[in-house]
Design a protein around this motif. Structure first.
Motif, PDB file in Angstrom:
ATOM      1  N   CYS A 162      -3.906  39.931 -14.839  1.00 29.96           N
ATOM      2  CA  CYS A 162      -2.984  39.279 -14.101  1.00 29.96           C
ATOM      3  C   CYS A 162      -3.018  37.802 -14.443  1.00 29.96           C
ATOM      4  CB  CYS A 162      -3.422  39.579 -12.431  1.00 29.96           C
ATOM      5  SG  CYS A 162      -3.320  41.253 -12.032  1.00 29.96           S
ATOM      6  N   LYS A 163      -1.718  37.284 -14.176  1.00 28.48           N
ATOM      7  CA  LYS A 163      -1.664  35.993 -14.673  1.00 28.48           C
ATOM      8  C   LYS A 163      -1.232  35.099 -13.649  1.00 28.48           C
ATOM      9  CE  LYS A 163      -1.534  37.004 -18.995  1.00 28.48           C
ATOM     10  NZ  LYS A 163      -2.828  36.846 -20.054  1.00 28.48           N
TER      11      LYS A 163
ATOM     12  N   GLU B 164      -1.483  32.367 -10.639  1.00 30.38           N
ATOM     13  CA  GLU B 164      -2.397  31.489 -10.241  1.00 30.38           C
ATOM     14  C   GLU B 164      -3.172  31.716  -8.860  1.00 30.38           C
ATOM     15  OE1 GLU B 164      -3.520  28.738 -12.087  1.00 30.38           O
ATOM     16  OE2 GLU B 164      -1.937  29.386 -13.971  1.00 30.38           O
TER      17      GLU B 164
ATOM     18  N   CYS C 229      -8.065  37.528 -15.228  1.00 33.89           N
ATOM     19  CA  CYS C 229      -7.237  37.065 -14.122  1.00 33.89           C
ATOM     20  C   CYS C 229      -8.040  35.866 -13.617  1.00 33.89           C
ATOM     21  CB  CYS C 229      -6.978  38.026 -13.121  1.00 33.89           C
ATOM     22  SG  CYS C 229      -8.557  38.668 -12.294  1.00 33.89           S
ATOM     23  N   ASN C 230      -7.243  35.110 -12.533  1.00 29.57           N
ATOM     24  CA  ASN C 230      -7.961  34.111 -11.829  1.00 29.57           C
ATOM     25  C   ASN C 230      -8.741  34.315 -10.667  1.00 29.57           C
ATOM     26  OD1 ASN C 230      -6.738  32.180 -13.901  1.00 29.57           O
ATOM     27  ND2 ASN C 230      -4.929  32.443 -12.962  1.00 29.57           N
TER      28      ASN C 230
END
Length: 215
Positions: free
Chosen positions: A186-187, A189, A211-212
């Motif tokens: 997943c990108k 933020e 992901c973050n």
């Protein structure tokens, strides 16, 4: 005899290797792959020899099983731990880890190694070592007039369809039972959302994910 015939003085070779290493050679050969034991993928004799030179402590494990053929082994055994450490170094010579399971996790999660390029599980390694000790026991007792060789059952072998087959592992394959191998990329933020593969599986994101999310 042919123009490529070479004469090797075995006494000089043994003298250069030293007594301990010379006696340990059969177990080293079986451990790193012979006709009846599997090798570690893409890990040849030269690679294993370099690891042996950097980790001489494993020699005592080899010698123990030379002196005690067909001696049972388990994961709590001191000599198993030396062989396990040797296997870790075979895959990562700079590693300070002792466990193949921990090394698998680090190489797969942090160093992005493929499954083919990480050590076997501890369970699979134990079965490999049992086959090694069985073959090593046959070699080290071959000069006895009547060697007492146990049946292969229980030494990393099992009878299937009237022939002996290797026992590769005694626990289920991780890919078939561990949903934890699911990962996402997943990108967002702000973190993963409903379309995230981990979220759909009801699992938290792990170090496998790119992901973050906080892991």
């Amino acid at each position: 005899m042919g123009k490529n015939f070479c004469h090797y003085n075995i006494n000089n070779i043994c003298r250069n290797l030293g007594e301990d290493k010379s006696l340990a050679l059969p177990l080293f050969h079986a451990y790193t792959g012979c006709d009846t034991t599997s090798c570690f993928l893409a890990k040849g004799k030269k690679s294993a020899w370099r690891v042996w030179k950097s980790y001489p402590e494993v020699t005592q494990a080899f010698l123990h099983f030379v002196d005690h053929p067909f001696r049972a082994v388990d994961v709590s055994c001191e000599h198993f731990r030396h062989l396990e450490r040797f296997t870790v170094l075979l895959y990562d010579i700079t590693s300070n880890l002792l466990s193949v399971n921990e090394a698998r996790r680090e190489l797969f999660c942090k160093k992005k190694r493929s499954l083919e390029n990480i050590p076997p599980t501890q369970d699979a390694l134990l079965q490999h070592i049992k086959r090694v000790l069985y073959q090593g026991g046959i070699w080290t007792t071959c000069r006895q007039a009547q060697p007492s060789v146990p049946p292969p059952e229980g030494w990393g072998w099992t009878m299937e369809d009237n022939h002996w087959a290797p026992v590769w592992m005694t626990i289920p394959e991780a890919a078939k039972v561990c949903k934890e191998l699911i990962k996402c990329g997943c990108k967002s933020e702000s973190g993963c959302v409903s379309r995230c593969r981990c979220t759909k599986a009801g699992l938290p994101c792990t170090e496998l994910c790119s992901c973050n999310c906080q892991k």
